[in-house]
Each structure stands twice: as C-alpha cells, then as structure tokens.
Design a protein around this motif. Structure first.
Motif, PDB file in Angstrom:
ATOM      1  N   ALA A 184       0.842  -1.196   0.000  1.00  0.00           N
ATOM      2  CA  ALA A 184       0.000   0.000   0.000  1.00  0.00           C
ATOM      3  C   ALA A 184       0.879   1.249   0.000  1.00  0.00           C
ATOM      4  CB  ALA A 184      -0.915  -0.002   1.215  1.00  0.00           C
ATOM      5  N   ALA A 185       0.429   2.261  -0.701  1.00  0.00           N
ATOM      6  CA  ALA A 185       1.173   3.525  -0.722  1.00  0.00           C
ATOM      7  C   ALA A 185       1.211   4.118   0.680  1.00  0.00           C
ATOM      8  CB  ALA A 185       0.515   4.501  -1.683  1.00  0.00           C
ATOM      9  N   ALA A 186       2.357   4.683   1.040  1.00  0.00           N
ATOM     10  CA  ALA A 186       2.504   5.291   2.363  1.00  0.00           C
ATOM     11  C   ALA A 186       1.557   6.478   2.501  1.00  0.00           C
ATOM     12  CB  ALA A 186       3.949   5.734   2.575  1.00  0.00           C
ATOM     13  N   ALA A 187       0.973   6.606   3.675  1.00  0.00           N
ATOM     14  CA  ALA A 187       0.069   7.732   3.938  1.00  0.00           C
ATOM     15  C   ALA A 187       0.869   9.032   4.022  1.00  0.00           C
ATOM     16  CB  ALA A 187      -0.692   7.496   5.234  1.00  0.00           C
ATOM     17  N   GLU A 188       0.283  10.114   3.540  1.00  0.00           N
ATOM     18  CA  GLU A 188       0.940  11.410   3.637  1.00  0.00           C
ATOM     19  C   GLU A 188       0.981  11.876   5.093  1.00  0.00           C
ATOM     20  OE1 GLU A 188      -1.265  14.041   1.158  1.00  0.00           O
ATOM     21  OE2 GLU A 188      -0.296  13.374  -0.695  1.00  0.00           O
ATOM     22  N   ARG A 189       2.034  12.594   5.429  1.00  0.00           N
ATOM     23  CA  ARG A 189       2.074  13.236   6.744  1.00  0.00           C
ATOM     24  C   ARG A 189       1.030  14.346   6.790  1.00  0.00           C
ATOM     25  NH1 ARG A 189       7.511  15.818   6.947  1.00  0.00           N
ATOM     26  NH2 ARG A 189       7.047  16.228   9.136  1.00  0.00           N
ATOM     27  N   PRO A 190       0.495  14.645   7.951  1.00  0.00           N
ATOM     28  CA  PRO A 190      -0.440  15.762   8.050  1.00  0.00           C
ATOM     29  C   PRO A 190       0.203  17.066   7.580  1.00  0.00           C
ATOM     30  CG  PRO A 190      -0.481  14.434  10.058  1.00  0.00           C
ATOM     31  CD  PRO A 190       0.682  13.939   9.239  1.00  0.00           C
ATOM     32  N   ASP A 191      -0.581  17.919   6.956  1.00  0.00           N
ATOM     33  CA  ASP A 191      -0.049  19.185   6.451  1.00  0.00           C
ATOM     34  C   ASP A 191       0.639  20.000   7.541  1.00  0.00           C
ATOM     35  OD1 ASP A 191      -1.128  18.436   4.042  1.00  0.00           O
ATOM     36  OD2 ASP A 191      -2.684  19.996   3.987  1.00  0.00           O
ATOM     37  N   VAL A 192       0.112  19.934   8.746  1.00  0.00           N
ATOM     38  CA  VAL A 192       0.666  20.762   9.827  1.00  0.00           C
ATOM     39  C   VAL A 192       2.082  20.343  10.193  1.00  0.00           C
ATOM     40  CG1 VAL A 192      -1.591  21.357  10.780  1.00  0.00           C
ATOM     41  CG2 VAL A 192      -0.412  19.292  11.592  1.00  0.00           C
ATOM     42  N   GLU A 193       2.493  19.119   9.803  1.00  0.00           N
ATOM     43  CA  GLU A 193       3.841  18.660  10.113  1.00  0.00           C
ATOM     44  C   GLU A 193       4.844  19.022   9.019  1.00  0.00           C
ATOM     45  OE1 GLU A 193       3.894  14.519  10.990  1.00  0.00           O
ATOM     46  OE2 GLU A 193       2.315  14.649  12.524  1.00  0.00           O
ATOM     47  N   ILE A 194       4.379  19.573   7.924  1.00  0.00           N
ATOM     48  CA  ILE A 194       5.259  19.923   6.806  1.00  0.00           C
ATOM     49  C   ILE A 194       5.832  21.320   7.000  1.00  0.00           C
ATOM     50  CG2 ILE A 194       5.440  20.143   4.298  1.00  0.00           C
ATOM     51  CD1 ILE A 194       4.733  17.323   5.266  1.00  0.00           C
ATOM     52  N   ASP A 195       7.108  21.466   6.776  1.00  0.00           N
ATOM     53  CA  ASP A 195       7.762  22.778   6.806  1.00  0.00           C
ATOM     54  C   ASP A 195       7.459  23.473   5.479  1.00  0.00           C
ATOM     55  OD1 ASP A 195       9.393  24.997   6.932  1.00  0.00           O
ATOM     56  OD2 ASP A 195      11.283  23.859   7.034  1.00  0.00           O
ATOM     57  N   ILE A 196       6.316  24.152   5.433  1.00  0.00           N
ATOM     58  CA  ILE A 196       5.859  24.734   4.178  1.00  0.00           C
ATOM     59  C   ILE A 196       6.783  25.855   3.714  1.00  0.00           C
ATOM     60  CG2 ILE A 196       3.954  25.942   3.033  1.00  0.00           C
ATOM     61  CD1 ILE A 196       2.046  24.447   4.894  1.00  0.00           C
ATOM     62  N   ASP A 197       7.235  26.702   4.646  1.00  0.00           N
ATOM     63  CA  ASP A 197       8.153  27.776   4.261  1.00  0.00           C
ATOM     64  C   ASP A 197       9.453  27.211   3.710  1.00  0.00           C
ATOM     65  OD1 ASP A 197       6.304  29.680   5.039  1.00  0.00           O
ATOM     66  OD2 ASP A 197       7.178  29.958   7.040  1.00  0.00           O
TER      67      ASP A 197
END
Length: 382
Positions: free
Chosen positions: A207-220
C-alpha cells in the motif's frame, strides 16, 4: 546520469492484483486459469490482458505464465535491453492503469547504471527511463492475431517481450513489427530464454505510504527549496527531503508555483498544441519505466469510449479521461528559467501523465508554450 528524477514513479491506484503467498488457498492451476481467461475473452472480445487479469483477480504476469505461447526470460535485463539495439524498429509500450504510450522505432543509445538499478534508452523515437530494480520477471510471448503481417510476422502471430514487477504489474512491453529484423529478433529471444526457470513468485502489492499531516510539513522551507531548484531533476529529492507527497507539495507550495486546473485541461491542451504546431514532451510511467514522446502532435485526436487518443504515425497515446481527478499547472525554477508543465492525477494521487513544452539541451522554455498553459489553466476554469 541524466535520468529524469523529476518524473516520480506513479503508484498504481487500480485494484491490486491478487497474488498467491503461503497461507492462502492454492493458486488456480495454469490450465484452469487459461480456460477462465479464454472464456472471458469469448464473452468480452477485445479485452486487454491487464483488464482480464483484474476481472480474474490475478496479476497480468500470472496470465502470461499460463499462456501456452509464453516462455520465461532470464533476468539480465540490462543485457536484454542492450541487445534490442540489433533488431531494428519495434513498438515500445509503457502504461499505467489510465494512460498508455506506444512508440515505433529502434532502440538506439542504451546506458546502464547497475549500481543504482537504473538505465535509459535515448533515441529520436524510443526514449525510456528504466528503473530496473523493479523488473522481476519477463516473458517472450507469441500469440495468434487477426492482423497477420501487420503484427510483425507472416504467420498470423504477434510476438512481444513483456516485463513485470514483483507483484505482477507490467512495467514495459516490446512488440515485433513488420520492420523488425526477424533473424536478430529470434536470436535475441533464444539467447535470453530461461530454460529451467522456477515457478513464478509474486509478492503482495504494498500500500502507498500515507501522507504526513499538512501541519507537520515545513511549508516555508519547502517553498524556499522549490524556488532554489537549479533543474527539474532536483524535484524528487526535494520531496524526500521534506517528507511530503507529490500532490501534497503542489497543494502547499503556493498558487504561483502550482495551481489546480480543470481535469480536462489535457484535452484542451492537446487540441491547441496541434493547432499551433507546438512540439511537446509527454511522459507516461509504470512502476519500472517512464516513456517519453518528444515532438509535435501531427494527426488525429479521437475520443473512443472513455479514452482520449493521439493517433499519429508511429506514435499513439491513450488516456482514460474519467480517471483524471485533478490536473495541476506546475512551475519549477531552473538555471535556464522556469519550466512549466501540466500534470494529471487520479483520485488516489497517482501521477498518470505529464506534459512539457519541448526543450533541447540548455534551451529555455518556449514563451508560446508558457502562455498557452496559462491561458487554458486559468483558475476560473478549475
């Protein structure tokens, strides 16, 4: 090494094939599976092997293994690909569950990178990026056809080499055509047969790995790294560095770098590209191969059922339009300027197809291509 790491391997989102592992009920015998396949083809004339496998709850590799006209190939994929240079023109085919690309021409320049399990074929017609670590089985197939010599032989048969990953999904296929050098093709097949091959062994699809929650991504940080790219090859490394999914990155990076477009923008784009005579690059990937068309769209654009088709001399591309859940206009900075593409995804986030304006060497992107993409993917159309 010039493999296009920008083109991340699509994760097939079609229903996973049933594979046979210890602890399960026994697999159907080859004879029983063959009979079920023939019954299904009689009920549904023209049914493709991939679709038949899905309906029969097996993998396509299992269907090939039970075919009386199939023979296993030895697993020195690099040597086999290299030897294909001697057979002249063939038809090279790569597909995922919603896109199929077919190109007729010779295998020309072959480069192998065994330390990475990768390789590439570069030529005017056949242009492939090979992820050979995913190639786990192969077959030489001879099957009856109604098309006679159009299939490449004078005996009413169609001959091909077909390659599969570890769970039995096709990664690439090579078909003999009328212009293929018969003696060289037959010698290649004989040289690469695996005469005492063991039974086909398949592994369950992961199964494809689940994405991390957006809040955990360093968007900047993601945005800053995106803006600092030197070429499109940096993109896949960027995804790994920030542990972000491909489509997730498009959502988060900002509309100036990636924005949603209408799902059917691809069809509009091809129609305009043909009208304007703009050369393009079209990428279609499987788990083990990315195949690329470079050049103009010359002839017919035709809808047949759910498929939208490019039907050019020596080049066909088929896209199942209903499978496109999202299309994105994507801009990537490079040392030669911004590179703009249209990317099509299915509902599970698998990349189905990419469209670029044709660039050669260190050329900058065509302003005409960039203006066309901006026009047909304006946000109000999404």
């Amino acid at each position: 090494m010039s493999l296009d790491a920008n083109s991340a391997l699509p994760q097939a989102s079609a229903p996973a094939p049933q594979v046979w592992t210890s602890g399960q009920d026994p697999a159907p015998s080859s004879e029983a599976l063959w009979q079920r396949w023939q019954d299904l083809k009689r009920a549904q004339p023209g049914l493709r092997a991939r679709d038949a496998a899905e309906q029969l709850a097996v993998s396509e590799a299992e269907l090939l293994a039970c075919h009386p006209g199939s023979r296993r190939l030895s697993e020195d994929w690099g040597a086999l690909i290299t030897d294909l240079r001697a057979v002249g023109p063939v038809m090279a085919l790569t597909r995922n569950h919603a896109a199929v690309i077919e190109k007729i021409g010779p295998f020309e320049e072959v480069s192998l990178y065994p330390e990475h399990g990768m390789g590439q074929v570069v030529g005017e017609a056949v242009d492939l990026r090979l992820f050979l670590r995913h190639w786990k089985s192969g077959f030489a197939l001879s099957e009856p056809t109604d098309s006679g010599t159009a299939s490449g032989t004078d005996s009413g048969t169609r001959e091909s080499l077909q390659f599969f990953d570890g769970n039995g999904t096709a990664v690439h296929k090579v078909y003999r055509v009328k212009a293929t050098e018969a003696t060289a093709w037959e010698a290649l097949v004989a040289r690469h047969l695996w005469l005492e091959a063991p039974a086909l062994q398949l592994a369950p699809a992961q199964a494809a790995a689940a994405e991390r929650p957006d809040v955990e991504i360093d968007i900047d940080g993601l945005r800053a790294a995106w803006e600092a790219m030197h070429n499109t090859h940096d993109f896949f490394g960027l995804l790994r560095r920030f542990q972000v999914g491909r489509r997730q990155a498009l959502r988060l990076v900002g509309d100036d770098l990636a924005r949603r477009a209408a799902p059917r923008s691809y069809q509009t784009l091809l129609e305009r590209v043909r009208e304007q005579g703009l050369p393009v690059m079209l990428f279609v990937g499987s788990p083990g191969c990315i195949q690329i068309h470079s050049g103009p769209i010359q002839k017919r654009l035709v809808t047949v059922g759910p498929w939208y088709n490019i039907l050019d001399p020596d080049f066909n591309l088929h896209l199942r339009m209903e499978a496109i859940a999202e299309s994105w206009l994507v801009r990537k900075p490079t040392d030669q300027g911004v590179v703009t593409s249209l990317e099509c995804y299915d509902a599970a986030g698998a990349l189905l197809l990419q469209c670029f304006g044709l660039r050669k060497g260190g050329e900058s992107e065509s302003p005409q291509w960039r203006a066309l993409l901006d026009e047909i993917t304006y946000p109000e159309q999404a």
